[in-house]
Design an enzyme around this catalytic site. Structure first.
Site, short mmCIF file in Angstrom:
data_model
loop_
_atom_site.label_atom_id
_atom_site.label_comp_id
_atom_site.label_asym_id
_atom_site.label_seq_id
_atom_site.Cartn_x
_atom_site.Cartn_y
_atom_site.Cartn_z
N TYR A 140 24.63 -5.86 32.51
CA TYR A 140 24.07 -6.88 31.62
C TYR A 140 24.40 -6.56 30.16
O TYR A 140 24.87 -7.42 29.41
CB TYR A 140 22.56 -6.96 31.83
CG TYR A 140 21.84 -7.75 30.75
CD1 TYR A 140 21.96 -9.13 30.69
CD2 TYR A 140 21.04 -7.10 29.81
CE1 TYR A 140 21.31 -9.85 29.70
CE2 TYR A 140 20.39 -7.82 28.83
CZ TYR A 140 20.52 -9.20 28.77
OH TYR A 140 19.87 -9.90 27.79
N LEU A 171 13.44 -19.43 25.89
CA LEU A 171 13.78 -19.70 24.49
C LEU A 171 14.10 -21.17 24.27
O LEU A 171 13.68 -21.77 23.28
CB LEU A 171 14.96 -18.82 24.06
CG LEU A 171 15.45 -19.04 22.63
CD1 LEU A 171 14.33 -18.85 21.61
CD2 LEU A 171 16.63 -18.12 22.33
#
Length: 293
Positions: A123, A12
Site C-alpha cells: 500500500y 473523504l
C-alpha cells in the site's frame, strides 16, 4: 462547474459533499468514474469541464494489497498518473491525497516532506509511486499526506472499535505504533479551502505537504480517547478495559511503521493549513453517530 471529485463514495468523498455548501462541486463514485481507466478519466473531464479535480479515490485495504498488489497499484499509482496527465492537457489543477505509510517508522521525530520515504508495505509503495506519477505529469498539483484517517462514514478504526465495545467484545489494541489520527472532515475542509483559492485564481505554492491530525498518540491511547468520548456522549455506559498489545501480538499481512508522525509546519507556513485537532474531530464524529442513532 468548478470542482470534480473522484472517489465520492468513500469517507473523504462523502465529507467533501457534505461540506461543499454553495460551491459548484460534483462527486462521482467509483461505479461512475474508475480513475484506473484512462478512457473514463478523459470522459469525466470532458463532460464536467472542472477548474480543478480533487482525487479522493484510493485503494486502502492495506493487508489485502500484500497478496494482491494489482488493484492497489491500479488505483493508487496508475489512476493518479492517468488523471494528472489528463489534467495537464487541459490546464486543470489537481489536489491529491497520500499517506504517512510512505515512511518506514525508523525515525523518532516527526517526518517532514524532505525526509526520505521507505515504505514497508505494498500500500505504501503504491501511494509513493502515485505521488511520483502526479509530480512528474502536472506542475499545478498539491499532494497532501495524511495519517490514520477516521470519520463518520465508511469503515475506519473509530467505527470498528465502538461497534466492538457496544457489543461487549474484548478489546486488544496495539500500543507500539504512534501516529497522528486525522478527521476526514478536517481533511475535506482543508481541501475545500484550497479549492476556493484555486478557483479564485490564486497561484499557490504547488507541491507536497503534510497535513497531520495534531497530537501524536499510539493506537491504544487513541482507543482510550474514543471510549472516553463515547461515554461522555452516552454511547457507552462505561469505558471498557482495553488491553495494550504489541504489533507482534497482532499479526497482519502488511507491516506498519512503528512511528508515522507527520510534521505539518511547512503546510501551516506556506499554505495556511495548521494541523487539525483530532480530539475535536472525534467529538464531531461521535456526536454525528449519536444524532443518527
Amino acid at each position: 462547474m468548478s470542482i470534480l471529485v473522484s472517489g465520492a463514495g468513500g469517507q473523504l468523498g462523502q465529507e467533501l459533499a457534505a461540506r461543499a455548501g454553495a460551491r459548484r462541486l460534483v462527486g462521482l463514485p467509483r461505479a461512475e468514474w474508475n480513475i484506473a481507466d484512462p478512457g473514463a478519466t478523459e470522459r469525466a473531464l470532458d463532460a464536467y469541464l472542472p477548474t480543478l479535480v480533487i482525487n479522493a479515490a484510493a485503494y486502502t485495504a492495506v493487508d489485502r494489497a500484500e497478496a494482491a498488489p494489482g488493484p492497489a497499484f491500479a488505483a493508487n499509482r496508475d489512476g493518479p498518473g492517468h488523471l494528472a496527465r489528463a489534467c495537464a492537457r487541459r490546464g486543470i489543477a489537481l489536489l491529491h491525497l497520500s499517506t504517512c505509510y510512505v515512511f518506514d517508522g525508523a525515525q523518532r521525530t516527526p517526518y517532514a516532506e524532505g525526509d526520505a520515504p521507505a515504505p514497508l508495505n505494498v500500500y505504501g509503495r503504491s501511494k509513493l509511486e502515485g505521488e511520483a506519477a502526479v509530480r512528474d505529469a502536472l506542475p499545478r498539483h498539491l499532494i497532501l499526506r495524511v495519517s490514520w484517517v477516521f470519520g463518520a462514514h465508511g469503515e475506519n478504526f473509530v467505527r470498528t472499535l465502538l461497534r466492538r465495545a457496544q457489543a461487549g467484545a474484548p478489546l486488544r489494541v496495539v500500543a507500539d505504533q504512534t501516529g497522528t489520527p486525522t478527521h476526514a472532515g478536517d481533511i475535506a475542509q482543508a481541501l475545500l479551502q484550497l479549492a476556493d483559492r484555486i478557483t479564485a485564481g490564486e497561484d499557490l505554492p504547488w507541491g507536497l505537504y503534510h497535513y497531520p491530525g495534531g497530537e501524536a498518540v499510539s493506537w491504544h491511547a487513541f482507543a482510550e480517547a474514543i471510549m472516553a468520548e463515547a461515554c461522555r456522549q452516552g454511547l457507552l455506559d462505561h469505558a471498557p478495559s482495553i488491553a495494550p498489545i504489541t504489533s507482534a501480538e497482532y499479526p497482519s499481512a502488511a507491516r506498519r511503521p512503528a512511528y508515522s508522525v507527520l510534521d505539518g509546519r511547512r503546510g501551516a507556513g506556506l499554505l495556511g493549513l495548521p494541523p487539525a485537532d483530532w480530539r475535536a474531530g472525534l467529538k464531531e464524529v461521535l456526536s454525528t453517530w449519536k444524532q443518527a442513532a
